[in-house]
Design an enzyme around this catalytic site. Sequence first.
Site, mmCIF file in Angstrom:
data_model
loop_
_atom_site.group_PDB
_atom_site.id
_atom_site.type_symbol
_atom_site.label_atom_id
_atom_site.label_comp_id
_atom_site.label_asym_id
_atom_site.label_seq_id
_atom_site.Cartn_x
_atom_site.Cartn_y
_atom_site.Cartn_z
ATOM 1 N N CYS A 83 31.726 -15.049 -18.563
ATOM 2 C CA CYS A 83 30.434 -14.824 -19.219
ATOM 3 C C CYS A 83 30.571 -13.984 -20.479
ATOM 4 O O CYS A 83 29.614 -13.817 -21.226
ATOM 5 C CB CYS A 83 29.453 -14.158 -18.261
ATOM 6 S SG CYS A 83 29.078 -15.179 -16.848
ATOM 7 N N HIS A 335 20.397 -16.488 -20.035
ATOM 8 C CA HIS A 335 21.833 -16.233 -20.001
ATOM 9 C C HIS A 335 22.616 -17.550 -19.962
ATOM 10 O O HIS A 335 23.141 -17.933 -18.927
ATOM 11 C CB HIS A 335 22.136 -15.364 -18.762
ATOM 12 C CG HIS A 335 23.572 -14.994 -18.581
ATOM 13 N ND1 HIS A 335 24.465 -14.838 -19.616
ATOM 14 C CD2 HIS A 335 24.288 -14.746 -17.453
ATOM 15 C CE1 HIS A 335 25.661 -14.508 -19.135
ATOM 16 N NE2 HIS A 335 25.583 -14.458 -17.820
#
Lengths: 386, 134
Positions: A83, A335
């Site tokens: 991420c 996200h």
Amino acid sequence: MRKAVIIGAGMTPVGEHWKLSLRDLAVEALLKAMEDAGVDKVDSLYVGNMVSGPFVEQENLGALIADWAGLGNIPAVKIEAACASGGAAVQEGVKAVLSGLEDVVAVVGVEKMTDAWPSDATRYLAYAADAEWELFHGASFVALNALIMRHYMKTYGYTEEDLALFAVNAHANGAKNPYAMFKRPIKVETVLKSPYIADPLKLFDASPVCDGAAAVIITTPEKAEELGVPKEKWVEVAGMARAIDTINLANREDLLTLKAAKIAAEKAYKMAGVEPKDIDFFEVHDAFTVMAALSLEALGVAKKGEGAKLAREGQIAIDADYPIQTMGGLKARGHPVGATGVYQTVEAVLQLRGEAPNQVPDAEVGLTQNIGGTGSNITVSIFRRV
Amino acid sequence: MARPMQVSRYWRHFREKYRLIGGKCENGHVFFPYRQVCPVCGSKNVEEYEFSGKGKVLTWTIVRNPPSGFEYYKPYPLALVQLEEGPVVLAQLTDVDPEEIHEGMEVEVVTRKVREFEEDGIILYGYKFRPVLR
């Protein structure tokens, strides 16, 4: 040493883009950033992306996106750090400029997550964990964060309500960001009433599965001047660093310390010549509410165990001492994993140019922190108004 | 859900997953799983070490939205278990009522089915932890 400035920024709204593909999103963000900078060619492209292979059966994103954006036969590669891929891609772009090998660099972060079934998405995201020793046992990424959350609450005596305050703050800020996925303020009760995904972690403690792309153009001050980019648009990359920690949560020295963030932050502060109190806003990685609390501690904003206290004391709002998630953060802006670090960078640029929809008054220095894995791969970058 | 590529991917970890064998370095540091370099001191002089399988729950959760391939088992408890020798291991808890799980709960290792892959696929076994039988 050369200096690096960001002269262009662009992004797509974050959301469920049923009509757009990974390449559509990336090209859109990239062209916007190039238009913003006023450049029609770049020396190279760095693509931040985490799991395009499983999600859309596409790797080799460097070639794909440079080709479809019409950038010619330049060098272009994908940068992957779970991420934190976006944050790492920005830093690789900056390194290319600082090294003197390249003068004008484009960085785009992109992720297309909604083309997969939800349980498959859950599986692909867990690829950032340790396949043999975590995913093998049925650990989802949310579950790993839930283990940390319960331990944090137990160790320091916090409640689910305390951590919910991070989600409330993110949504309050995201409500003003036209690019955010969730433009609606929420209450603590909204979080508490949402269903458990992995106890004690609830749906509203977590960031959403979504699509999006963001891009920046990086160059030197000299080149920016030569290109005729007005100085109001420049944002200096003042400091940056990254570090790793054990990939497997079970092997951590301390479950409640984001050691990689701590190491990266100390280096980045030193490089920029600033301290936490000099930072006007923080875009931290709140993929889960507990991560926002741990991040504030690792960044030296709060003492160990007191990250959640800052939320309780109202110190994380736009008009408080330590504004975080000024455009909604991962929780409300969304996200799109490998794109997130680039979104954070674009948001920092807008804040420092004074163009943010949720402007921090007189913002001069901003920090972005992007977490890969359950804290296993972390980037910290510090940006300054020129 | 796709089948595993090769059975070998799973049998190469039999010692760890069936018998909880990790490593011990020349300086006495023990760790799980086994690796070539001691994560504590960096020593490359490492030998296999079998853990007792006794431990305590450090923290736990209930997985309600599992990764694909685990849907059949949901909801299931997952925990970080601190072994009595020190290292922490992630595993599912089994033979336990979720209401009874608590931090500090004494558990012991057992071998259980972890997952199966469709009708003609392989079945994976491995360690789970259950409350200590008294």
